[in-house]
Design an enzyme around this catalytic site. Structure first.
Site, PDB file in Angstrom:
ATOM      1  N   ASP A 430       0.826  -1.208   0.000  1.00  0.00           N
ATOM      2  CA  ASP A 430       0.000   0.000   0.000  1.00  0.00           C
ATOM      3  C   ASP A 430       0.865   1.265   0.000  1.00  0.00           C
ATOM      4  O   ASP A 430       1.571   1.555   0.969  1.00  0.00           O
ATOM      5  CB  ASP A 430      -0.904  -0.059   1.250  1.00  0.00           C
ATOM      6  CG  ASP A 430      -1.974   0.997   1.235  1.00  0.00           C
ATOM      7  OD1 ASP A 430      -2.022   1.803   0.293  1.00  0.00           O
ATOM      8  OD2 ASP A 430      -2.779   1.021   2.193  1.00  0.00           O
ATOM      9  N   ASP A 496     -10.370   4.148  -1.777  1.00  0.00           N
ATOM     10  CA  ASP A 496     -11.034   3.200  -0.868  1.00  0.00           C
ATOM     11  C   ASP A 496     -12.549   3.192  -1.090  1.00  0.00           C
ATOM     12  O   ASP A 496     -13.212   4.202  -0.857  1.00  0.00           O
ATOM     13  CB  ASP A 496     -10.752   3.586   0.583  1.00  0.00           C
ATOM     14  CG  ASP A 496      -9.298   3.383   0.950  1.00  0.00           C
ATOM     15  OD1 ASP A 496      -8.480   3.202   0.033  1.00  0.00           O
ATOM     16  OD2 ASP A 496      -8.992   3.403   2.147  1.00  0.00           O
TER      17      ASP A 496
HETATM   18  C1  GAL Z   1      -5.611   2.398   2.549  1.00  0.00           C
HETATM   19  C2  GAL Z   1      -6.033   1.205   1.711  1.00  0.00           C
HETATM   20  C3  GAL Z   1      -7.058   0.431   2.482  1.00  0.00           C
HETATM   21  C4  GAL Z   1      -6.459  -0.018   3.791  1.00  0.00           C
HETATM   22  C5  GAL Z   1      -5.903   1.174   4.562  1.00  0.00           C
HETATM   23  C6  GAL Z   1      -5.109   0.744   5.788  1.00  0.00           C
HETATM   24  O1  GAL Z   1      -4.639   3.111   1.858  1.00  0.00           O
HETATM   25  O2  GAL Z   1      -6.534   1.651   0.497  1.00  0.00           O
HETATM   26  O3  GAL Z   1      -7.502  -0.668   1.725  1.00  0.00           O
HETATM   27  O4  GAL Z   1      -5.456  -0.947   3.532  1.00  0.00           O
HETATM   28  O5  GAL Z   1      -5.044   1.940   3.759  1.00  0.00           O
HETATM   29  O6  GAL Z   1      -4.553   1.791   6.473  1.00  0.00           O
END
Ligand code: GAL
Length: 687
Positions: A430, A496
């Site tokens: 990520d 998200d």
């Molecule tokens: C975001 C991601 C989510 C989740 C989150 C955790 O960037 O898109 O799916 O993993 O971080 O902090």
């Protein structure tokens, strides 16, 4: 008594009753015939006036947080303005907007509508009012600068009212529409906007319960790397005990005939056709399965569970084990769900309300340390593997993850090895804090954005373990065009989805635009399935029932199946109810998702908010979705000429798992608001 009655009615009616009482008292004191006549006449008039009296509620004083893209005028710094005229009250909308109202016996809705003078790009907008699904007002296309139009709609007997603002054919960007002076007249209960999933709907279970005889599900093709540990649990529904067999199983693999779990070492490169058999006291079934030993993993979209939208930063070893238990006990594993994936927050961070999450990021040799909620990662993956399931983990290429926990930056090789040594089978990578690293670097942006993924992709390929690589960078720089090249098995195509759950149709349509980049081993990922109990992405609060209507939840799953999107459930595994399981676990729907061709359906628009999505399947049949992204039920027609089909077709209702007969030339269906009718069409054998 009159005063007591007045307490029960509205303020304006109270005023009228008050003056009524005062008049009675003064006139009765006259004790004259004239007085009595006056009294009777006044009473007759007064009663008439009382019956007709209505209160007013302004649209801008109603709870608009339940509506889409609407804001009460009172919350804006400028008055609404249409064609040079300003309005002190009203509701401003932006883009496509919906406001659902329960009139509770209201009599009338009135307003003045038009495009706001502040709309920069001079858009055209359309205003419509629907009463119990029937159109009661339609402004037609209203141009910027056009004089406002009055709205006056009777609501007598109405149950639900929809105020809809849409683009008038020129796109919804910059559309500023005004429901100026909008109000409802009522006597009785005050009208309100509708809370919760809109409009109210019964949750009907469409999927028949699986029978007691065995039914083998799951992918028909499966990729693994030669020489690496192999693990596969044959997903099978049916009453236990079941006895499994696998004809053609390579010698390096071993099947446990009672659990259906295959373990061992992936054989040398090549294709291995295998026939699985499952037998119990109710019958026997077989299914063809092709093991492809080579470089490519995830030959069909990954299926599993991820903790994020259920537990956020409250994740622990215990919750992960419970999720694995439920994946088996709920029957999810029997239809193909296999990955049990930890998301963010398993590492340490510098500061936390939870002392268990505070500690050193790494040991003295530079190895990443899990926080105290994860006492032993190897034992956790052993536990998950013991059930025939697989385990996933998360990190960021940045120094910190999105939630501020330790990331992999400058420790990539050590972390890739550690994840493999711990026994993980899946990595979500990520972007998040890598942003600050990329900003400091020089050179072309694309190269800088690809670099961390290429680095980790290469590292993962060189581990003695199969690890599916899931890129998470929200679709930046058209990741679909280069995700596979850097070793990705899937990549998020957008931000998200938890923040915009009401946009599943729009997100699926945007995702499908990149369909040509998708192929077995390389998937567009529009994000997780968030149904059942999910925690709100903004508040990260305890999981609550999903805000989507039952129809929308079916649509969500149908669109993900038609798009061959990874099917990663992200809701509370401890609170799975029969409805949610029926949406998640229909093996015919999953078969469409897991089809070996790996095609994302083509989208054929066929009217405002209406489209057909069509996906070719390996056996020559086609999956089609008749989709209605609009706010009201509509007929959708799939014409053979549009979807490239010839001849008579056998039509199967996939959710209900029954045949609907044959169709030739076209198929039409009434599709509910935000609904998808999911069908499988196969050439009919009958003349
Ligand atoms: C975001 C991601 C989510 C989740 C989150 C955790 O960037 O898109 O799916 O993993 O971080 O902090």
């Amino acid at each position: 008594m009159i005063f007591a009655l007045g307490m029960l009615v509205s303020p304006s009616a109270q005023g009228l009753l008050g003056s009524f009482a005062r008049t009675i008292r003064s006139v009765v004191r006259l004790r004259s015939t004239v007085g009595r006549v006056v009294l009777l006449a006044w009473m007759a008039l007064g009663c008439h006036a009382l019956a007709a009296v209505a209160d007013t509620t302004w649209l801008d004083e109603m709870d608009l947080s339940r509506s889409k893209h609407a804001a009460g005028h009172l919350g804006r710094d400028k008055p609404l303005s249409i064609a040079g005229k300003t309005y002190q009250r009203g509701v401003a909308t932006h883009g496509k907007s919906t406001i659902w109202i329960e009139p509770n016996g209201a009599d009338r809705f009135t307003a003045t509508v038009g495009v706001d003078d502040g709309a920069e790009k001079k858009p055209a907008v359309q205003f419509r009012v629907f009463v119990d699904g029937k159109k009661a007002f339609d402004s037609g296309a209203m141009k910027y600068g056009q004089a406002a139009k009055p709205v006056d709609v009777s609501l007598s007997g109405a149950k639900v009212v929809l105020l809809l603002v849409s683009d008038a054919g020129d796109g919804a960007r910059h559309d500023l529409g005004n429901w100026a002076d909008a109000k409802l007249e009522y006597s009785g209960t005050k009208p309100s906007t509708v809370a919760g999933p809109l409009p109210r709907e019964e949750a009907v279970i469409l999927t028949p319960k699986p029978g007691p005889a065995p039914r083998i599900n799951g992918p028909r093709i499966y990729g693994a790397r030669p020489g690496n540990p192999f693990l596969y649990r044959i997903p099978t529904q049916g009453e236990r005990p079941i006895t499994f067999a696998a004809e053609g199983l390579p010698a390096s693999l071993k099947l446990d005939a009672t659990t259906g779990i295959i373990t061992g070492t992936t054989p040398k490169r090549g294709d291995y056709p295998i026939t699985f058999t499952a037998k119990n006291s109710h019958g026997q079934t077989t299914r063809a399965f092709k093991l492809v030993s080579g470089d490519t993993l995830a030959l069909t979209p990954s299926m599993g569970w991820n903790h994020w939208y259920a537990h956020y930063h409250h994740v622990s070893d215990k919750l992960m084990r419970e999720a694995a238990d439920v994946m088996i006990s709920s029957g999810m594993a029997d239809v193909g769900y296999e990955y049990v994936n930890i998301d963010d927050c398993w590492m340490n961070r510098v500061k936390s309300d939870d002392p268990m999450q505070v500690g050193p990021f790494r040991d003295s040799s530079g190895n990443i340390l899990p926080n105290k909620h994860f006492p032993d990662m190897k034992q956790l993956t052993d536990y998950i593997h013991g059930k025939g399931l697989k385990a996933g983990i998360y990190t960021s290429p940045g120094p910190l993850t999105c939630a501020g926990f330790a990331g992999a930056y400058q420790h990539e090789a050590a972390d890739a090895k550690q994840f493999a040594d711990w026994g993980f089978d899946f990595l979500k990578y990520d972007w998040c804090h890598y942003r600050y690293v990329a900003e400091q670097e020089t050179g072309p942006q694309l190269a800088r954005f690809k670099k961390p993924y290429q680095l980790m992709g290469d590292l993962l390929k060189n581990q003695k373990r199969d690890m599916v690589f899931n890129l998470c960078q929200y679709g930046m720089l058209h990741v679909w065009t280069w995700g596979a090249e850097v070793g990705g098995n899937s990549w998020r195509t957008a931000g998200d989805l938890g923040f915009e759950l009401d946009r599943v149709f729009e997100v699926a349509l945007a995702n499908a635009k990149h369909r040509e980049y998708q192929k077995p081993g390389a998937w567009n990922d529009p994000d997780y399935i968030q149904i059942g109990f999910v925690g709100d992405a903004h508040s990260q609060a305890e999981p609550k029932p999903c805000p989507l209507t039952p129809t929308e939840q079916y649509s969500y799953m149908s669109l993900w199946a038609l798009s061959a999107s990874p099917l990663i459930y992200s809701g509370d595994m401890g609170k799975l109810d029969p409805f949610t399981l029926n949406v998640l676990c229909n093996p015919e729907v999953i078969d469409i998702n897991q089809d070996p061709l790996g095609q994302c359906g083509r989208v054929i628009p066929c009217g405002e908010d209406l489209f057909v999505m069509i996906k070719d399947l390996e056996d020559g049949s086609k999956a089609i979705g008749l989709a209605n992204a609009g706010e009201l039920a509509a007929e959708v027609v799939a014409k053979w000429s549009d979807i490239d089909i010839q001849g008579k077709q056998l039509v199967r209702d996939v959710w209900r798992q029954h045949d609907l007969g044959t169709a030739d030339g076209e198929y039409r269906a009434q599709v509910p608001r935000r609904g998808v009718v999911l069908l499988r069409l196969s050439p009919s054998q009958t003349p």
